[in-house]
Structures are given as C-alpha cells and as structure tokens.
Design an enzyme around this catalytic site. Structure first.
Site, PDB file in Angstrom:
ATOM      1  NE  ARG A   1      65.023   3.776 -62.511  1.00  0.00           N
ATOM      2  CZ  ARG A   1      65.860   2.951 -63.126  1.00  0.00           C
ATOM      3  NH1 ARG A   1      65.724   2.735 -64.414  1.00  0.00           N
ATOM      4  NH2 ARG A   1      66.844   2.381 -62.469  1.00  0.00           N
TER       5      ARG A   1
ATOM      6  CD  GLU B   1      61.086   3.360 -66.538  1.00  0.00           C
ATOM      7  OE1 GLU B   1      60.864   2.141 -66.613  1.00  0.00           O
ATOM      8  OE2 GLU B   1      62.251   3.831 -66.469  1.00  0.00           O
TER       9      GLU B   1
ATOM     10  CE  LYS C   1      63.477 -13.011 -70.926  1.00  0.00           C
ATOM     11  NZ  LYS C   1      62.809 -11.700 -71.105  1.00  0.00           N
TER      12      LYS C   1
END
Length: 629
Positions: free
Chosen positions: A396, A368, A283
């Site tokens: 969600r 979640e 990254k």
C-alpha cells in the site's frame, strides 16, 4: 446448540422469534469458542459482532443486498448464518474454510481481501453499479470498524458516497474502540465523544419510556426517538462528526441489544440515500478471557484452552523479539531513532519501544501510506525513522517508498514482519510480494536475515545507512537455530555450504557444479538439500539488493546458478540476480525457485512451500536437474 442446528440460511434466522435471539447468540458464542480454540483465528472480533451480524441478516436480504465486511476477519458469524457452520473444523486449514470472506465459498461473500479500510470503496462502486443497472433500491451494507476508519481510503470513499444522495449505502460503524489495540488519533477522540454516557443516556431512557406510554412502537417510535435524540444531542455532545459529512447519522446504538439494532437497521433499510449507523460493541463480548485481555482482547489467537483462555503450547522465541531487543538497544544510544507503526505496535514488536520512548513513538492508525511519507518528513528533520509493518501491507505504501523516501535519498528503515509465507491467514496476508515490489526502487538496500543473530547484525547495519531507504525482512514464527558459516567473504556474503566433486568420479553428467543463492529463511532449507549432493555451493548474501560483487565471480566459477526465495519469482531477487549477471556478461544459466504469479491460499507455511518446490525435496530435485544439465 438446539437453535443453531436449524440455521442454514438467513431465511432460517428470520423465522425465529425475537425472544429466541439471545439464546441463539449464546449458542453461537459457545460454538466460536469451541472451534476457534482448536484451530486458532480471530476470536475477539467475532465474539463482539454476534448480535450485530444476526440483526443485519434479519433485516437485510443477502446476497441481493451485499454485505461488505471491512478486512472481514469478523465474518465468522456471517459464515455460520450462511450455511458454513459444519466447516468450522477446517477453519484456516489447507483446503478448508477461510478466515476471511471468500467468493469461492458462498454467494453471500462479495469480497475476500483481508486488508483494512477498503469496504467503503467497494460499497461506493457497488451502489453506483446498482444504480446503473436498475437495482438502485437495493441497499449495500458495509460493516467497518472504528480502527479501519483511521485509514485514508475510508475517507476518500466517504467523500464520494456522500455525493450520491440517491444511492442506498448503509455504513455500519462497528465501534469497539479498538483495531488490534485501542484506536488512536483525532478520529478516535471524536468517536469517544459520540460514545457518551451520563445525562444523555438518562434523557434517552426518559424518551423511550414516554413513547412507550403513548403506545408508539416500530418505525414510528424509532423516528420519533431519533428526532428527540437530534434535539437533545446538541446540548450534551461536544462535537458532531458524521452529520458534517452530509450523511444521515443514527446512533450510538447498543451493539448487543437486539431490539435497538432491529429498530436502527429497519430504519436504515427504508431510508433513501446514504446513512451511517453507529453501533457500539465490546470486543470479545461474552468471553471473560477475551474481554479481560488488555493487550488485544484475543484479536487473533492460536490454539487455546477454552476454559482458561491460555495458549495450549508455549511460544518459542521469535524473530520479532530479536528486532525489538535491537531497536531498544539502538535507541538507548541514539536519540535520533524514532519508531512508527500503523496501528500494530504489539504485533510488530514496537510496544516496548512505545513504553520506553513515548515521545519518539508514533502510531498513525491503519495508514501505511501516511506512515512512510511521514517517516520521510521525520528523516528530513534529522531523524532515522524505523517503520515496522507486516510485509503484505508494504504494498500500500509503494508510491511513498518510491517517491517520498527514495527519490529524496532519505534514511528510513522499513522492518517487514511476516515476510514470505504466513500460512493460515491466506492470500492477502501472505507476504510474498515485498521483494518484487521493493527491489525496483532505485538505491534501496534490502536485507533478508537467515536467523536471529544475522537479523540483529543486519538491522544494526541498516541503522547506519544515511543516504537512502533500507528494508529488513523476516518471516513469521519461531527462530531457527543459528547456522554455522563455512566461510565469509569481504563483501558480507556467507558461504554456508561447500562440497567438491567426488575424486575420481566417472559420472560426467553429474559433475556440473551448482551455486545456490538462498534468501533469508530459505537458507537453512537450501543447506539441508545441498548436503545430499556433490559439487554444490550454498551462499547467503544477507543483503540481497543490490547484488553483492562476490556473487559475480562465484557465478562465473560454477556451471549453473539456483536462486531460492520465499517470494514471487517474477521481479524477485532471482530476477534481479539474472539481470545483473546478464548485464555483466556472465553466461552461467540461472534458474529460480520461488512462488509463481499466484495468490497463495491459506494453509500451513510448510504446506505452501512444499506446493511450489521450496521444501528440501523440491530444492534437492532442482539441484539434481541442474547438475545433469
């Protein structure tokens, strides 16, 4: 930018020689740093997938072979390759280029939701559709990060993809060991085992040299090397994860090595059936400020100085910092308080809690649903969990909030950051749904603070609730000034502004009184709008659900009621107020200001609010219309 200027389509990219690719990758990284440093955006993730994206577009045939980028915050290079480089000056601006894939922008963008872990389900469905309509030989390419693979949707999809032995789904695992922060959990540990070094790498290098000396190149060499790898792997890998799913596994592949990527993707393109290509990337690759940023490697950044990597403006104290301070103070006094994050400890303000109380902090990954259900289990065990998520991600976990928490009357506090309009992140990040979603849950208490002082007070009150769930929501950004209160009522409703009709006024049509019920961050705007009018009262309930008792009598004392909220009107707090007033026999008319049933696109917060009349001018106009009757 010599090579980059010539890239308008994937065909232009395929026309380049392999020797030109490193130069193009360097140009793209310079381009990304130059533009994202001005507009803000997801810099680190896109710097990490430059070679990966270029290699995919050279091997596969987009848009006939769909590319599905999970979350799609890492699709900037894809946008460049598909002819949108000249729009990057408008990135994340109103009417400009979206920070995610967007179907309206290009035929190469098949999806546009920015929620994680859905890519493999899309790929499963697309491959089934292709098989049904005669396009079964087409590949569907899903690029999914190791962070997103902690989400349950991915594993549900993998279970189905593995069953489709004749469907060509290419799953590219972009493994950089992070989502927003380092990936955690058992899955992450398995990936770490696959991301091996030492003797395995040495054996593989020996195998490459042997094949090269034999003159084996291309697919023949790749298949031989892969077979050699499979034989070696059992002796040096402590575990094999992906093959146990029943799918072909290729990797790990160096995600910054064009030759290795080309061989792996060429093999995958011609493979019949589902296949996983495990690509290891870094990254922020190529930009030292991102690589060295231990917090999130510039996952998402505002405007920065491209030379130093530092923000161009100092950040002001924000809502999240107030929540963090109050949570720590409460946890110091109460050992029953625990905190849960879904892979976002830093952005939601839980990182200091994790450092101070590591045994009482739980990062469940991008999950979640599990976060909320697990919180209920902790509550059943005698704890008071605080689940901190972005507002948009509460959607969600609605089923878990409804049936796993509320039905059991468990004391779980959900703290919703980025509630209302977030702005530049766009449709599926704007948190305009939470009030409509949560207000239908029986027994739930919802708090919407107007400023930092009230946030602290309401959060403390939420932690005292022991017979059901509570929600505390607040917006993105810096804190507004503390607002003066004209009067406070016994049930906690604050009267923020009061103006009587002008004495002796003969303008009868403007003598009607208006009660403005403002929600959270809209209180300040409503007060400013009301100051231009007579006979207007502005109140802030603080706790917006259930409806406070004093609001019934206040509504009866006024000729009209105006509710103002930064969420969807349908099913929101205004709807709740109107339904409660009607049930109580109150005949005062109620008008709602909020977002219509639309997906608010990317733009600044102020631009989006103004579009739907939630700025000072819009609220003032609504008050005038109600006063005229």
């Amino acid at each position: 930018m010599g090579l980059l200027r010539g890239i308008r389509t994937p065909a232009d990219l395929k026309a380049l020689s392999p020797e030109q690719l490193p130069t193009l990758a360097e140009e793209i990284r310079d381009f990304l740093i130059e533009h994202v440093s001005v507009t803000g955006g997801h810099l680190g993730p896109n710097l990490g997938v430059v070679e990966l994206t270029l290699a995919l577009h050279r091997v596969f045939d987009s848009p006939e072979e769909p590319f599905i980028f999970d979350t799609s915050h890492q699709s900037y290079v894809h946008k460049i390759v598909t002819g949108r480089a000249d729009r990057f000056t408008t990135l994340r601006q109103k009417d400009g280029l979206s920070g995610y894939t967007a179907r309206a922008e290009s035929e190469h963008d098949w999806t546009e939701s920015s929620h994680a872990s859905a890519s493999l389900a899309y790929a499963d469905g697309l491959s089934k559709g292709f098989a049904l309509d005669g396009r079964g030989k087409h590949n569907v390419v899903a690029v999914v990060g190791d962070g997103a693979l902690t989400g349950g949707m991915c594993w549900e999809a993998l279970n189905n993809i593995a069953a489709g032995k004749d469907r060509n789904v290419v799953i590219v695992v972009n493994d950089n060991g992070r989502s927003y922060s380092p990936t955690i959990g058992g899955f992450a540990e398995n990936l770490a085992h696959l991301r091996i070094s030492g003797p395995y790498d040495g054996l593989m290098e020996h195998g490459k040299k042997t094949l090269k000396s034999m003159g084996w190149v291309g697919n023949r060499a790749f298949e031989a090397l892969h077979a050699f790898k499979e034989g070696v792997k059992h002796t040096v890998l402590p575990t094999e994860m992906f093959p146990e799913l029943g799918m072909k596994y290729v990797g790990p592949v160096d995600g910054h090595d064009f030759d290795a990527l080309d061989q792996a993707f060429s093999y995958a393109k011609n493979y019949q059936g589902p296949i996983i290509v495990h690509v290891v990337t870094e990254k922020g690759h190529g930009y030292e400020h991102a690589v060295n940023d231990e917090a999130d490697q510039m996952h998402s950044t505002g405007a920065i100085d491209p030379v130093t990597g530092l923000p161009k403006s100092k950040s002001k104290p924000g809502w999240t910092q107030v929540f963090t301070k109050e949570l720590l103070a409460a946890a110091e006094k109460r050992s029953d308080i625990v905190a849960i994050t879904a892979a976002m400890a830093g952005p939601t303000g839980l990182a200091p809690f994790a450092e101070r109380f590591p045994d009482r902090f739980f990062d469940v990954g991008i999950a979640e649903q599990h976060a909320v259900a697990s919180a209920s289990g902790l509550a059943l065990a005698g704890f008071h969990p605080v689940v901190a998520v972005y507002s948009t991600f509460l959607n969600r976990a609605f089923d878990q909030l409804l049936f796993d928490v509320a039905l059991l009357d468990q004391p779980v506090t959900l703290v919703l950051d980025r509630a209302g309009v977030t702005g530049s992140d766009g449709a599926s990040h704007n948190g305009v749904w939470d009030l409509s979603v949560a207000s239908v849950v029986p027994g739930i208490r919802i708090a919407a603070p107007r400023d930092g002082v009230q946030l602290a007070a309401l959060f403390r009150e939420a932690l005292l609730v022991d017979d059901g769930p509570t929600i505390v929501r607040f917006p993105k950004g810096s804190l507004p000034p503390e607002l003066p209160v004209w009067a406070s009522l016994a049930d906690g409703v604050d009267i923020m502004h009061y103006s009587d009709a002008e004495e002796g006024s003969d303008n009868v049509e403007l003598d009607k009184s208006v009660l403005v019920i403002a929600v959270g961050s809209m209180v300040e705007t409503a007060v400013i709008a009301a100051q231009a009018h007579e006979n207007v009262t502005v109140v802030d309930p603080g706790w917006v659900s259930p409806v406070a008792e004093s609001l019934y009598s206040l509504a009866s004392d006024h000729d009209a009621v105006l509710t103002v909220e930064d969420g969807i009107v349908r099913g929101g707090i205004g709807s709740l107020v109107a339904e409660e007033f009607s049930a109580a026999g109150i005949t005062t008319s109620v008008r709602h200001l909020g977002f219509p049933a639309v997906f608010p696109l990317h733009a600044s917060r102020n631009e989006l609010l103004a579009e739907v009349g939630l700025d000072v001018a819009g609220i003032s106009t609504a008050i005038s219309e109600l006063r005229r009757g």
